[in-house]
Design a protein around this motif. Sequence first.
Motif, PDB file in Angstrom:
ATOM      1  N   UNK A  77      -7.399  11.300 -13.433  1.00  0.00           N
ATOM      2  CA  UNK A  77      -7.475  10.690 -12.117  1.00  0.00           C
ATOM      3  C   UNK A  77      -6.197  10.988 -11.360  1.00  0.00           C
ATOM      4  N   UNK A  78      -6.304  11.612 -10.205  1.00  0.00           N
ATOM      5  CA  UNK A  78      -5.129  11.926  -9.407  1.00  0.00           C
ATOM      6  C   UNK A  78      -4.733  10.725  -8.570  1.00  0.00           C
ATOM      7  N   UNK A  79      -3.481  10.738  -8.089  1.00  0.00           N
ATOM      8  CA  UNK A  79      -3.023   9.673  -7.213  1.00  0.00           C
ATOM      9  C   UNK A  79      -3.762   9.745  -5.885  1.00  0.00           C
ATOM     10  N   UNK A  80      -3.882   8.614  -5.177  1.00  0.00           N
ATOM     11  CA  UNK A  80      -4.661   8.589  -3.950  1.00  0.00           C
ATOM     12  C   UNK A  80      -4.016   9.404  -2.846  1.00  0.00           C
ATOM     13  N   UNK A  83       9.465  -0.210  -3.214  1.00  0.00           N
ATOM     14  CA  UNK A  83       8.189  -0.909  -3.131  1.00  0.00           C
ATOM     15  C   UNK A  83       7.091  -0.044  -2.522  1.00  0.00           C
ATOM     16  N   UNK A  84       7.449   0.832  -1.586  1.00  0.00           N
ATOM     17  CA  UNK A  84       6.438   1.723  -1.010  1.00  0.00           C
ATOM     18  C   UNK A  84       6.242   2.968  -1.864  1.00  0.00           C
ATOM     19  N   UNK A  85       7.319   3.491  -2.430  1.00  0.00           N
ATOM     20  CA  UNK A  85       7.203   4.715  -3.214  1.00  0.00           C
ATOM     21  C   UNK A  85       6.505   4.529  -4.541  1.00  0.00           C
ATOM     22  N   UNK A  86       6.638   3.333  -5.129  1.00  0.00           N
ATOM     23  CA  UNK A  86       5.995   3.078  -6.426  1.00  0.00           C
ATOM     24  C   UNK A  86       4.543   2.653  -6.276  1.00  0.00           C
ATOM     25  N   UNK A  87       4.124   2.338  -5.052  1.00  0.00           N
ATOM     26  CA  UNK A  87       2.774   1.823  -4.848  1.00  0.00           C
ATOM     27  C   UNK A  87       1.684   2.769  -5.351  1.00  0.00           C
ATOM     28  N   UNK A  88       1.780   4.097  -5.124  1.00  0.00           N
ATOM     29  CA  UNK A  88       0.721   4.982  -5.634  1.00  0.00           C
ATOM     30  C   UNK A  88       0.568   4.951  -7.149  1.00  0.00           C
ATOM     31  N   UNK A  89       1.602   4.519  -7.882  1.00  0.00           N
ATOM     32  CA  UNK A  89       1.498   4.466  -9.339  1.00  0.00           C
ATOM     33  C   UNK A  89       0.511   3.395  -9.798  1.00  0.00           C
ATOM     34  N   UNK A 145      -2.513  -0.366   5.000  1.00  0.00           N
ATOM     35  CA  UNK A 145      -1.518  -0.927   5.908  1.00  0.00           C
ATOM     36  C   UNK A 145      -0.312  -1.489   5.161  1.00  0.00           C
ATOM     37  N   UNK A 146      -0.443  -1.675   3.869  1.00  0.00           N
ATOM     38  CA  UNK A 146       0.550  -2.414   3.103  1.00  0.00           C
ATOM     39  C   UNK A 146       1.957  -1.833   3.233  1.00  0.00           C
ATOM     40  N   UNK A 147       2.121  -0.531   3.073  1.00  0.00           N
ATOM     41  CA  UNK A 147       3.457   0.056   3.155  1.00  0.00           C
ATOM     42  C   UNK A 147       4.048  -0.060   4.555  1.00  0.00           C
ATOM     43  N   UNK A 148       3.221   0.070   5.582  1.00  0.00           N
ATOM     44  CA  UNK A 148       3.715  -0.097   6.948  1.00  0.00           C
ATOM     45  C   UNK A 148       4.220  -1.519   7.176  1.00  0.00           C
ATOM     46  N   UNK A 149       3.536  -2.489   6.599  1.00  0.00           N
ATOM     47  CA  UNK A 149       3.968  -3.876   6.746  1.00  0.00           C
ATOM     48  C   UNK A 149       5.319  -4.109   6.090  1.00  0.00           C
TER      49      UNK A 149
END
Length: 451
Positions: free
Chosen positions: A23-26, A372-378, A405-409
């Motif tokens: 499964x690849x990252x989104x 917090x934004x960079x680790x989110x795809x993991x 929207x989460x990272x933008x917030x």
Amino acid sequence: MDAMKMIRQTGALLLTAFALAFTSLPAAAVDIEKVVSPGGVEAWLVRDAKNPIISLQYAFQGGTELDPQDKLGLAIMAASTMDEGAGDLDSQAFQGKLDDNSITLTFSAGRDGFAGQVTTLRETKDTAFDLLRLALTRPRFDNEAVERIRNQLLTSLRRSQADPNYWAQLAFGETLFPGHAYGRPQRGTAQTLAAVTRDDLVAFARTRLAREGLKVAVSGDITAAELAPLLDSLFGALPAKANLTKVADIQLAAPGKTILVPRPIPQTVMILAHGGLDRSDPDWYAATILNYVLGGGGFSSRLMDEVREKRGLTYGIGSSLQSYDHANLISVSGSTVNDKAAEAISVTKQIWGDVAKNGITEAELRDAQTYLTGSFPLQFTNNGAIAGLLLQVQRDDLGIEYLNKRNDLLNAVTISDVKRVAARLLDPAKLTTILVGQPTGITPDGTLYKP
């Protein structure tokens, strides 16, 4: 743990490893489809045709907080027995089918909900979903399985009593939530587990699992057209509404108190907490960054730097934001040697007060946002993780576009936002402290669970 369950969990680990490998990252956006069955059951779907795995997760309203006072542990016992046979299949036959088809099917009971999941290869999805349907609508609760699970839970409970963290959590609940359902032991006691009958389990399945408030999330190799009728097959026979007792909201009690659970151990386990904020609060994202800097960021956090690295008072200390259906809190947990407990707590409160007064630095803000934004795809590394995220977003009522929207917030949070929230949220004078051990230099305001 039963040998069959161990084999099944091993199969689940192999499925997870397979998913991680393929499964690849989104991409930049997560494509979530809202699927509504002919009968009105709704699910969120992220389709992934790159590997032949499907994960379906769901949650019903009401968890351990609804257990009767004299039968605490009922929800957890139900979760532990609903996969022990269903329909015409006894426990051995039911779990044998799961094992033969590499299907993972589990239930769990949390503080605010009763949840479950099934993970299957696409080629065995019909079998997997049929077994789930049976477990939800026709669980057997055979006496042999019930007594076996009861004994396992009692054994686990007895073993936990040697763990100081167990007593810390008990004291935490009783001190901060006195007289409230959150203050009761979720796993029950030896007496309350013994009081749970087969009839109680049957009634739980019939009255607590309903379509109203049901949240469903799916990720994997299945289309919306395939999923829609399956939702009715799985959940359509459940009652429209559940029989749920109303639970009141509660503010944390005992602000600023120190409660000791005396135990003859060389270290002191400590939990410090006071009121937090609701997940729907607009300040949640600033509070998330604040918590990361304070103690949620591991070795990059203030608490780890000051309490562990500079002073050597602990191997680990951290903070967390917790938002439940009826209470919210921010807490710190860690441990230290007994003769350093007073200093560790004093330093923790000093840091708490300093951040409340002065906020954080621009560098800390940038580092927190980057992590917090960079680790989110993991968190999107397999279908089970994706389905779990979709389910939590639904349970938190964040909206179907939240993941995009989460990272933008988070990136929109400013240094002044964090300072405002720190002043609002952090108050060292209101920190309730739970200690388990024999700490020196501390005079508690109360004592619980003497040996």
